[in-house]
Write an enzyme that holds these catalytic residues in place. Structure first.
Site, PDB file in Angstrom:
ATOM      1  N   LYS A 293       0.837  -1.206   0.000  1.00  0.00           N
ATOM      2  CA  LYS A 293       0.000   0.000   0.000  1.00  0.00           C
ATOM      3  C   LYS A 293       0.872   1.255   0.000  1.00  0.00           C
ATOM      4  CE  LYS A 293      -1.993  -1.153   3.922  1.00  0.00           C
ATOM      5  NZ  LYS A 293      -1.233  -2.399   4.201  1.00  0.00           N
TER       6      LYS A 293
ATOM      7  N   ARG B  18      11.402  -1.253  11.002  1.00  0.00           N
ATOM      8  CA  ARG B  18      10.323  -0.909  11.931  1.00  0.00           C
ATOM      9  C   ARG B  18      10.263  -1.914  13.077  1.00  0.00           C
ATOM     10  NH1 ARG B  18       5.080   0.417   8.265  1.00  0.00           N
ATOM     11  NH2 ARG B  18       4.153  -0.934   9.839  1.00  0.00           N
TER      12      ARG B  18
ATOM     13  N   ARG C 204       0.020  -9.135  13.468  1.00  0.00           N
ATOM     14  CA  ARG C 204      -0.614  -8.142  12.577  1.00  0.00           C
ATOM     15  C   ARG C 204      -1.454  -8.835  11.495  1.00  0.00           C
ATOM     16  NH1 ARG C 204       4.424  -5.034  10.617  1.00  0.00           N
ATOM     17  NH2 ARG C 204       2.974  -3.879   9.308  1.00  0.00           N
TER      18      ARG C 204
ATOM     19  N   ARG D 107      -9.644   0.510   8.743  1.00  0.00           N
ATOM     20  CA  ARG D 107      -9.156  -0.827   9.067  1.00  0.00           C
ATOM     21  C   ARG D 107     -10.151  -1.644   9.854  1.00  0.00           C
ATOM     22  NH1 ARG D 107      -3.211   0.119   8.970  1.00  0.00           N
ATOM     23  NH2 ARG D 107      -2.355  -1.852   9.607  1.00  0.00           N
TER      24      ARG D 107
ATOM     25  N   ARG E  77      11.804  -5.474   5.082  1.00  0.00           N
ATOM     26  CA  ARG E  77      11.589  -4.050   4.753  1.00  0.00           C
ATOM     27  C   ARG E  77      12.573  -3.160   5.512  1.00  0.00           C
ATOM     28  NH1 ARG E  77       5.764  -1.642   5.455  1.00  0.00           N
ATOM     29  NH2 ARG E  77       5.942  -2.693   7.451  1.00  0.00           N
TER      30      ARG E  77
HETATM   31  P1  AP5 Z   1       4.915  -1.544   1.870  1.00  0.00           P
HETATM   32  O1  AP5 Z   1       4.585  -0.772   0.637  1.00  0.00           O
HETATM   33  O2  AP5 Z   1       5.608  -0.851   2.970  1.00  0.00           O
HETATM   34  O3  AP5 Z   1       3.606  -2.326   2.400  1.00  0.00           O
HETATM   35  P2  AP5 Z   1       2.334  -1.795   3.178  1.00  0.00           P
HETATM   36  O4  AP5 Z   1       1.140  -2.488   2.620  1.00  0.00           O
HETATM   37  O5  AP5 Z   1       2.304  -0.301   3.194  1.00  0.00           O
HETATM   38  O6  AP5 Z   1       2.661  -2.399   4.601  1.00  0.00           O
HETATM   39  P3  AP5 Z   1       2.563  -1.779   6.069  1.00  0.00           P
HETATM   40  O7  AP5 Z   1       3.277  -2.736   6.962  1.00  0.00           O
HETATM   41  O8  AP5 Z   1       3.031  -0.358   6.115  1.00  0.00           O
HETATM   42  O9  AP5 Z   1       1.054  -1.841   6.321  1.00  0.00           O
HETATM   43  P4  AP5 Z   1       0.341  -1.849   7.638  1.00  0.00           P
HETATM   44  O10 AP5 Z   1      -1.008  -1.554   7.179  1.00  0.00           O
HETATM   45  O11 AP5 Z   1       0.471  -3.053   8.474  1.00  0.00           O
HETATM   46  O12 AP5 Z   1       1.131  -0.760   8.519  1.00  0.00           O
HETATM   47  P5  AP5 Z   1       0.746   0.703   8.965  1.00  0.00           P
HETATM   48  O13 AP5 Z   1       1.946   1.511   8.936  1.00  0.00           O
HETATM   49  O14 AP5 Z   1      -0.472   1.183   8.265  1.00  0.00           O
HETATM   50  O15 AP5 Z   1       5.787  -2.819   1.376  1.00  0.00           O
HETATM   51  C1  AP5 Z   1       6.278  -3.765   2.315  1.00  0.00           C
HETATM   52  C2  AP5 Z   1       7.654  -4.270   1.818  1.00  0.00           C
HETATM   53  O16 AP5 Z   1       7.466  -4.993   0.596  1.00  0.00           O
HETATM   54  C3  AP5 Z   1       8.668  -3.168   1.491  1.00  0.00           C
HETATM   55  O17 AP5 Z   1       9.945  -3.614   1.847  1.00  0.00           O
HETATM   56  C4  AP5 Z   1       8.571  -2.989  -0.044  1.00  0.00           C
HETATM   57  O18 AP5 Z   1       9.792  -2.555  -0.613  1.00  0.00           O
HETATM   58  C5  AP5 Z   1       8.212  -4.400  -0.482  1.00  0.00           C
HETATM   59  N1  AP5 Z   1       7.327  -4.408  -1.647  1.00  0.00           N
HETATM   60  C6  AP5 Z   1       6.265  -3.592  -1.892  1.00  0.00           C
HETATM   61  N2  AP5 Z   1       5.666  -3.930  -3.042  1.00  0.00           N
HETATM   62  C7  AP5 Z   1       6.354  -5.014  -3.523  1.00  0.00           C
HETATM   63  C8  AP5 Z   1       6.209  -5.838  -4.699  1.00  0.00           C
HETATM   64  N3  AP5 Z   1       5.218  -5.616  -5.587  1.00  0.00           N
HETATM   65  N4  AP5 Z   1       7.093  -6.853  -4.868  1.00  0.00           N
HETATM   66  C9  AP5 Z   1       8.079  -7.092  -3.957  1.00  0.00           C
HETATM   67  N5  AP5 Z   1       8.275  -6.341  -2.843  1.00  0.00           N
HETATM   68  C10 AP5 Z   1       7.407  -5.311  -2.626  1.00  0.00           C
HETATM   69  O19 AP5 Z   1       0.275   0.440  10.484  1.00  0.00           O
HETATM   70  C11 AP5 Z   1       1.184   0.136  11.499  1.00  0.00           C
HETATM   71  C12 AP5 Z   1       0.456   0.076  12.837  1.00  0.00           C
HETATM   72  O20 AP5 Z   1      -0.137   1.357  13.117  1.00  0.00           O
HETATM   73  C13 AP5 Z   1      -0.712  -0.906  12.919  1.00  0.00           C
HETATM   74  O21 AP5 Z   1      -0.288  -2.217  13.232  1.00  0.00           O
HETATM   75  C14 AP5 Z   1      -1.562  -0.267  14.021  1.00  0.00           C
HETATM   76  O22 AP5 Z   1      -1.024  -0.524  15.282  1.00  0.00           O
HETATM   77  C15 AP5 Z   1      -1.406   1.221  13.735  1.00  0.00           C
HETATM   78  N6  AP5 Z   1      -2.449   1.706  12.812  1.00  0.00           N
HETATM   79  C16 AP5 Z   1      -2.233   2.249  11.580  1.00  0.00           C
HETATM   80  N7  AP5 Z   1      -3.389   2.576  11.016  1.00  0.00           N
HETATM   81  C17 AP5 Z   1      -4.361   2.233  11.882  1.00  0.00           C
HETATM   82  C18 AP5 Z   1      -5.774   2.294  11.838  1.00  0.00           C
HETATM   83  N8  AP5 Z   1      -6.444   2.790  10.773  1.00  0.00           N
HETATM   84  N9  AP5 Z   1      -6.473   1.842  12.914  1.00  0.00           N
HETATM   85  C19 AP5 Z   1      -5.839   1.356  13.994  1.00  0.00           C
HETATM   86  N10 AP5 Z   1      -4.506   1.252  14.093  1.00  0.00           N
HETATM   87  C20 AP5 Z   1      -3.765   1.690  13.036  1.00  0.00           C
END
Ligand code: AP5
Length: 220
Positions: A16, A167, A178, A91, A130
């Site tokens: 994402k 991270r 997660r 979410r 990552r």
């Molecule tokens: P990346 O693009 O970083 O993936 P992502 O989907 O953004 O993953 P996240 O871990 O950031 O998502 P998340 O939703 O768990 O975390 P968030 O920060 O929102 O890609 C991942 C890796 O893969 C990278 O190394 C990239 O280079 C590689 N990659 C990407 N595309 C690729 C491809 N096509 N092929 C190969 N490799 C690829 O949330 C973190 C925490 O915050 C949550 O756990 C929660 O505690 C809190 N939080 C955030 N939002 C909320 C909410 N709305 N409600 C409640 N708690 C929340």
């Protein structure tokens, strides 16, 4: 005209953030990532950050009321008036319903929800490998998208080289938690947006460039 108000939906590690950064550069829309907003608060040690940190470090969701409040503030800012890319929000069904109400109040409408679909084994490998730049937030992967400089430094902006970081929630133990939370709390949103006839999906198990090109086509 290209879609200007969209949600990127998908499991942790689906890509994402990677796709949102490409869209942001291309379409000039702000990426609104609740994860990035919360991590910035943690780094600054604000009361919000202190509250959020304990949930994030164990892979749990931050309470709905907290993140809904953040999104209300963020979408009211002037740069969000012309559109946005939501990354990591909503979410839970409660967050999705709150977003619907907020958009009605702002007289805006959600145009598309794109599910980035990736098999679980691949998600684990992506998350544990990552690395991100603490300054410009650019996302890398030790294998799939290695940083240009070695040892691992970001070279994307004038203040670099800054050393890339892992991270704290990208350890295998927290990643498993997660993914469970995603299945229980976020997957129900697929049906929610199918019922609103807003959901499309892309196969995210391909290179970031190929995924992006399909995404761009979908968004017009
Ligand atoms: P990346 O693009 O970083 O993936 P992502 O989907 O953004 O993953 P996240 O871990 O950031 O998502 P998340 O939703 O768990 O975390 P968030 O920060 O929102 O890609 C991942 C890796 O893969 C990278 O190394 C990239 O280079 C590689 N990659 C990407 N595309 C690729 C491809 N096509 N092929 C190969 N490799 C690829 O949330 C973190 C925490 O915050 C949550 O756990 C929660 O505690 C809190 N939080 C955030 N939002 C909320 C909410 N709305 N409600 C409640 N708690 C929340």
């Amino acid at each position: 005209m290209a879609t200007r108000r969209l949600i990127l939906l998908g499991a942790p590690g689906a890509g994402k953030g990677t796709q949102a950064q490409l869209l942001m550069q291309d379409l000039g829309l702000p990426q609104v990532s609740t994860g990035d907003i919360l991590r910035a608060a943690v780094k600054e040690g604000t009361p919000l950050g202190l509250e959020a940190q304990s949930y994030m470090n164990r892979g749990a969701l931050v309470p709905d009321a907290v993140v809904i409040g953040l999104i209300e503030d963020r979408l009211a800012r002037p740069d969000a008036g012309g559109g946005w890319i939501l990354d990591g929000f909503p979410r839970t069904p409660a967050q999705a319903e709150a977003l619907d109400g907020l958009l009605t109040n702002l007289d805006q409408s959600l145009e598309a929800v794109v599910l980035i679909d990736v098999p679980e084994a691949q998600l684990i490998e992506r998350l544990t490998g990552r690395r991100t730049c603490p300054l410009c937030k650019r996302i890398f992967h030790v294998r799939f998208n290695p940083p240009p400089a070695a040892p691992p430094f970001c070279t994307d902006h004038a203040d670099c080289p800054s050393e890339l970081v892992q991270r704290p929630d990208d350890t295998l133990e927290v990643v498993s938690k997660r993914l469970n939370v995603y299945r229980e709390s976020t997957e129900p949103l697929i049906r929610y947006y199918q019922q609103q006839q807003k959901l499309t999906s892309v196969d995210g198990d391909r290179s970031p460039e190929v995924v992006y090109s399909e995404l761009r086509e979908l968004l017009g």
